[in-house]
Write an enzyme that holds these catalytic residues in place. Structure first.
Site, PDB file in Angstrom:
ATOM      1  N   HIS A  87       0.852  -1.190   0.000  1.00 16.63           N
ATOM      2  CA  HIS A  87       0.000   0.000   0.000  1.00 16.63           C
ATOM      3  C   HIS A  87       0.885   1.236   0.000  1.00 16.63           C
ATOM      4  O   HIS A  87       1.956   1.250   0.571  1.00 16.63           O
ATOM      5  CB  HIS A  87      -0.909   0.018   1.246  1.00 16.63           C
ATOM      6  CG  HIS A  87      -2.082   0.905   1.092  1.00 16.63           C
ATOM      7  ND1 HIS A  87      -2.023   2.244   1.355  1.00 16.63           N
ATOM      8  CD2 HIS A  87      -3.327   0.661   0.653  1.00 16.63           C
ATOM      9  CE1 HIS A  87      -3.197   2.791   1.117  1.00 16.63           C
ATOM     10  NE2 HIS A  87      -4.008   1.857   0.684  1.00 16.63           N
TER      11      HIS A  87
ATOM     12  N   ASP B  72      -7.865  -5.401  -0.474  1.00 15.14           N
ATOM     13  CA  ASP B  72      -8.285  -6.142  -1.676  1.00 15.14           C
ATOM     14  C   ASP B  72      -7.977  -7.624  -1.611  1.00 15.14           C
ATOM     15  O   ASP B  72      -8.488  -8.400  -2.408  1.00 15.14           O
ATOM     16  CB  ASP B  72      -7.590  -5.540  -2.905  1.00 15.14           C
ATOM     17  CG  ASP B  72      -8.057  -4.114  -3.120  1.00 15.14           C
ATOM     18  OD1 ASP B  72      -7.212  -3.199  -3.055  1.00 15.14           O
ATOM     19  OD2 ASP B  72      -9.269  -3.917  -3.255  1.00 15.14           O
TER      20      ASP B  72
HETATM   21  C1  SDX Z   1      -5.903   0.305  -3.100  1.00 12.78           C
HETATM   22  O1  SDX Z   1      -4.334   4.792  -2.022  1.00 12.78           O
HETATM   23  C2  SDX Z   1      -5.273   4.124  -1.506  1.00 12.78           C
HETATM   24  O2  SDX Z   1      -5.747   4.403  -0.433  1.00 12.78           O
HETATM   25  C3  SDX Z   1      -5.785   2.967  -2.341  1.00 12.78           C
HETATM   26  C4  SDX Z   1      -6.789   2.089  -1.652  1.00 12.78           C
HETATM   27  C5  SDX Z   1      -8.069   2.827  -1.423  1.00 12.78           C
HETATM   28  O3  SDX Z   1      -8.822   2.395  -0.545  1.00 12.78           O
HETATM   29  O4  SDX Z   1      -8.355   3.752  -2.214  1.00 12.78           O
HETATM   30  O5  SDX Z   1      -6.301   1.634  -0.400  1.00 12.78           O
HETATM   31  C6  SDX Z   1      -7.121   0.879  -2.505  1.00 12.78           C
HETATM   32  O6  SDX Z   1      -5.564   0.691  -4.180  1.00 12.78           O
HETATM   33  C7  SDX Z   1      -5.090  -0.699  -2.323  1.00 12.78           C
HETATM   34  C8  SDX Z   1      -3.798  -1.136  -3.089  1.00 12.78           C
HETATM   35  C9  SDX Z   1      -4.255  -2.180  -4.087  1.00 12.78           C
HETATM   36  N1  SDX Z   1      -3.179  -2.517  -5.034  1.00 12.78           N
HETATM   37  C10 SDX Z   1      -2.639  -3.729  -5.022  1.00 12.78           C
HETATM   38  O7  SDX Z   1      -2.862  -4.598  -4.176  1.00 12.78           O
HETATM   39  C11 SDX Z   1      -1.709  -3.981  -6.196  1.00 12.78           C
HETATM   40  C12 SDX Z   1      -0.402  -4.573  -5.668  1.00 12.78           C
HETATM   41  N2  SDX Z   1       0.248  -3.572  -4.853  1.00 12.78           N
HETATM   42  C13 SDX Z   1       1.283  -2.784  -5.528  1.00 12.78           C
HETATM   43  O8  SDX Z   1       0.927  -2.398  -6.833  1.00 12.78           O
HETATM   44  C14 SDX Z   1       1.820  -1.708  -4.609  1.00 12.78           C
HETATM   45  O9  SDX Z   1       1.935  -2.229  -3.353  1.00 12.78           O
HETATM   46  C15 SDX Z   1       1.142  -0.368  -4.492  1.00 12.78           C
HETATM   47  C16 SDX Z   1       0.936   0.281  -5.809  1.00 12.78           C
HETATM   48  C17 SDX Z   1      -0.158  -0.516  -3.786  1.00 12.78           C
HETATM   49  C18 SDX Z   1       2.090   0.489  -3.677  1.00 12.78           C
HETATM   50  O10 SDX Z   1       3.261   0.561  -4.443  1.00 12.78           O
HETATM   51  P1  SDX Z   1       4.503   1.356  -3.936  1.00 12.78           P
HETATM   52  O11 SDX Z   1       4.093   2.648  -3.306  1.00 12.78           O
HETATM   53  O12 SDX Z   1       5.537   1.381  -5.002  1.00 12.78           O
HETATM   54  O13 SDX Z   1       4.994   0.414  -2.788  1.00 12.78           O
HETATM   55  P2  SDX Z   1       6.322   0.633  -2.097  1.00 12.78           P
HETATM   56  O14 SDX Z   1       6.978   1.918  -2.497  1.00 12.78           O
HETATM   57  O15 SDX Z   1       6.038   0.407  -0.654  1.00 12.78           O
HETATM   58  O16 SDX Z   1       7.233  -0.564  -2.695  1.00 12.78           O
HETATM   59  C19 SDX Z   1       8.397  -0.903  -1.975  1.00 12.78           C
HETATM   60  C20 SDX Z   1       8.993  -2.093  -2.693  1.00 12.78           C
HETATM   61  C21 SDX Z   1       9.294  -1.843  -4.159  1.00 12.78           C
HETATM   62  O17 SDX Z   1      10.336  -2.755  -4.487  1.00 12.78           O
HETATM   63  P3  SDX Z   1      11.876  -2.242  -4.448  1.00 12.78           P
HETATM   64  O18 SDX Z   1      11.954  -1.121  -5.460  1.00 12.78           O
HETATM   65  O19 SDX Z   1      12.121  -1.754  -3.038  1.00 12.78           O
HETATM   66  O20 SDX Z   1      12.708  -3.464  -4.801  1.00 12.78           O
HETATM   67  O21 SDX Z   1       8.037  -3.178  -2.678  1.00 12.78           O
HETATM   68  C22 SDX Z   1       7.738  -3.559  -4.023  1.00 12.78           C
HETATM   69  C23 SDX Z   1       8.056  -2.353  -4.891  1.00 12.78           C
HETATM   70  O22 SDX Z   1       8.346  -2.789  -6.206  1.00 12.78           O
HETATM   71  N3  SDX Z   1       6.313  -3.885  -4.035  1.00 12.78           N
HETATM   72  C24 SDX Z   1       5.834  -5.087  -4.308  1.00 12.78           C
HETATM   73  C25 SDX Z   1       4.451  -4.989  -4.148  1.00 12.78           C
HETATM   74  N4  SDX Z   1       4.134  -3.733  -3.795  1.00 12.78           N
HETATM   75  C26 SDX Z   1       5.295  -3.045  -3.722  1.00 12.78           C
HETATM   76  N5  SDX Z   1       6.453  -6.244  -4.675  1.00 12.78           N
HETATM   77  C27 SDX Z   1       5.622  -7.308  -4.873  1.00 12.78           C
HETATM   78  N6  SDX Z   1       4.276  -7.281  -4.722  1.00 12.78           N
HETATM   79  C28 SDX Z   1       3.669  -6.142  -4.361  1.00 12.78           C
HETATM   80  N7  SDX Z   1       2.338  -6.108  -4.221  1.00 12.78           N
END
Ligand code: SDX
Length: 396
Positions: free
Chosen positions: A273, A331
Site C-alpha cells: 500500500h 483487496d
Molecule cells: C488500493 O491509495 C489508496 O488508499 C488505495 C486504496 C483505497 O482504498 O483507495 O487503499 C485501494 O488501491 C489498495 C492497493 C491495491 N493494489 C494492489 O494490491 C496492487 C499490488 N500492490 C502494488 O501495486 C503496490 O503495493 C502499491 C501500488 C499498492 C504500492 O506501491 P509502492 O508505493 O511502489 O509500494 P512501495 O513503495 O512500498 O514498494 C516498496 C517495494 C518496491 O520494491 P523495491 O523497489 O524496493 O525493490 O516493494 C515492491 C516495490 O516494487 N512492491 C511489491 C508490491 N508492492 C510493492 N512487490 C511485490 N508485490 C507487491 N504487491
C-alpha cells in the site's frame, strides 16, 4: 492555502490538500472516518449510516437516519432511457467500461439542472449517486448475463435491495441470507472512503473545474479501474486462481520466487500500500468477514481461501516482503468474500466504485464548499529541449 492542493511555489509541486473527512496512520494501521475507528463503524453501523457520517460529519440519530434512508430510497430508479445506453455495449464488455459510461451518462439527465457551486444541487446529486449506483451496477451485471433488469424494491434495505437487483429474476425471488447481506454491507463500509487516493484525487481535480458531480464521479470510476488501485481485488483473485491452477499451496514457493524476480514484473496482488506500511486495518476486518461468510456457507474448506491464508502466512514470514512492509491490503480478502456471495470476479471493482461513490462525493463537496478553492493546476518541472528554431524540412 486551503482547498484542493497546497503548493510550495519554490519546489517541485507536492500535491497535497487539507481534509476533515478521513484520517489514516500508515504506521499504526489506523483508519478513521470523521474520527470514528473503522473497526467500530464496520461492526456497529451500516453503510447508509456511514454515508451520512461521511457526507455530514456526524452519525445520524434515529430521525435523521430514517429521513436519509427515505431520500436515498426515493432515487434508486434510473431513467428508462439508460437501458438503451447499455445496449451499445458488447455483452462481454468489462463492467468498469460499462460503469464509466453509465455514470458519465447520468450527467446527460441532470447536467442542465446541476450547478456544483449550489449546495442544494450538491446535496441532491449526492443522494442520486448513492441511490443509483447499486441499480447501475446490477444493470451492468444483468446485461452481461443476458437477464432482464430487476427494478429496485424500495421496501428492502439498501444492501438487500442491491442483492435483490443482482440475483433475483422475474421467475425467482432472491432469498437474502443475513450473513451475506451483512458481509456485502461491510464491504461497502470498508471501501467507502480512503483519504486522497488516486481516484479521489481524480474526482477532486475533475470537479475543481466546476463540471457536474456525475462527470467528476465518472472520472473517479475510470481511475479506480486500474490494477494498482481498485482493480487489485479482481487481480488478487485472478492471481489466487492462477496459483491454484499451477498446483495450489505446493506452488506458492515457485510463485513467490517469480514475484522476487525483478525482471518478472509479477506483483503479489492484494499486498502492499502507498500509505499502510503496517497491516491495512480493513484487511483484518475483511479476513474476519471471510471466515464468517465461508462458515455460514459451509465453505471453510474453500481451497482458494486456504490458499490465501497459506500465501499470507508465507508473505508475512518472508524477509523480502517483511523488509518492504508488504502486508495484505483490503483487496486481498474482499475478492474471496465477493466470490462466495456469488459476485463474478469482473464485477469486483464495480462494487468498489459503488462503495467509494460516497467518499468521492464527500471529498468533492468538501473542496467545492471551501470558498478559497481554485481549479487544480499541478505544477511541473520542465525537463525538455531548450528553445530552438524550426529548420526547413530539407534541413532536418
Ligand atoms: C488500493 O491509495 C489508496 O488508499 C488505495 C486504496 C483505497 O482504498 O483507495 O487503499 C485501494 O488501491 C489498495 C492497493 C491495491 N493494489 C494492489 O494490491 C496492487 C499490488 N500492490 C502494488 O501495486 C503496490 O503495493 C502499491 C501500488 C499498492 C504500492 O506501491 P509502492 O508505493 O511502489 O509500494 P512501495 O513503495 O512500498 O514498494 C516498496 C517495494 C518496491 O520494491 P523495491 O523497489 O524496493 O525493490 O516493494 C515492491 C516495490 O516494487 N512492491 C511489491 C508490491 N508492492 C510493492 N512487490 C511485490 N508485490 C507487491 N504487491
Amino acid at each position: 492555502q486551503t482547498g484542493m492542493f497546497t503548493y510550495d511555489p519554490g519546489f517541485m509541486s507536492t500535491g497535497s490538500c487539507q481534509s476533515a473527512i478521513t484520517y489514516i496512520d500508515g504506521d499504526k494501521g489506523e483508519l478513521l472516518y470523521r474520527g470514528y475507528p473503522i473497526e467500530q463503524l464496520a461492526t456497529q453501523c451500516d453503510y447508509l449510516e456511514t454515508c451520512y457520517l461521511l457526507l455530514y460529519g456526524e452519525l445520524p440519530n434515529d430521525v435523521q437516519k430514517k429521513d436519509f434512508v427515505g431520500r436515498v430510497t426515493n432515487h434508486t430508479m434510473v431513467n428508462e432511457q439508460m437501458q438503451f445506453f447499455l445496449r451499445g455495449f458488447r455483452r462481454d464488455a468489462h463492467p468498469m467500461a460499462v460503469m464509466t459510461g453509465l455514470v458519465g451518462a447520468l450527467s446527460a439527465f441532470y447536467h442542465d439542472s446541476t450547478d456544483i457551486n449550489n449546495p442544494e444541487h450538491r446535496e441532491i446529486s449526492a443522494i442520486r449517486l448513492i441511490a443509483k449506483m447499486p441499480t447501475l451496477v446490477s444493470m451492468a451485471y444483468k446485461y452481461s448475463m443476458g437477464q432482464p433488469y430487476m427494478y429496485p424494491k424500495n421496501k428492502l434495505g439498501y444492501t438487500s435491495n442491491f442483492m435483490h437487483m443482482m440475483f433475483a429474476t422475474p421467475c425467482e425471488e432472491y432469498e437474502p441470507n443475513d450473513v451475506l447481506v451483512r458481509a456485502m454491507d461491510r464491504i461497502f463500509i470498508l471501501h467507502a472512503d480512503h483519504e486522497q487516493n488516486a481516484s479521489t484525487s481524480t474526482v477532486r481535480l475533475c470537479g475543481s473545474s466546476g463540471t457536474n458531480p456525475f462527470a467528476a464521479i465518472a472520472a473517479g470510476v475510470a481511475c479506480l479501474w486500474g490494477p494498482a488501485h481498485g482493480g487489485a481485488n479482481e487481480a488478487a483473485l485472478n492471481m489466487l486462481e492462477d496459483i491454484q491452477r499451477m498446483g495450489g499451496v505446493a506452488k506458492i514457493g515457485e510463485f513467490v520466487a517469480k514475484v522476487k524476480d525483478k525482471n518478472s514484473n509479477v506483483k503479489l496482488m492484494g499486498f502492499g500500500h502507498r500509505v499502510y506500511k503496517n497491516y491495512d486495518p480493513r484487511a483484518k476486518l475483511m479476513r474476519e468477514t471471510c471466515h464468517e461468510v465461508l462458515d455460514a456457507l459451509g465453505l471453510h474448506n474453500d481451497p482458494l481461501f486456504k490458499l490465501a491464508m497459506a500465501l499470507e502466512k508465507v508473505a508475512l514470514e518472508d524477509e523480502y516482503f517483511v523488509s518492504r512492509k508488504l502486508y495484505p491490503n483490503v483487496d486481498f480478502y474482499s475478492g474471496i468474500v465477493q466470490r462466495a456471495i456469488g459476485i463474478p470476479v469482473s464485477l469486483f471493482t464495480a462494487i468498489f466504485a459503488l462503495a467509494r461513490t460516497v467518499g468521492w462525493i464527500a471529498q468533492l463537496n468538501e473542496m467545492i464548499s471551501d470558498p478559497e478553492y481554485k481549479i487544480g493546476r499541478p505544477r511541473q518541472l520542465y525537463t525538455g529541449a531548450t528553445r530552438r528554431d524550426v529548420q526547413a524540412i530539407g534541413q532536418r
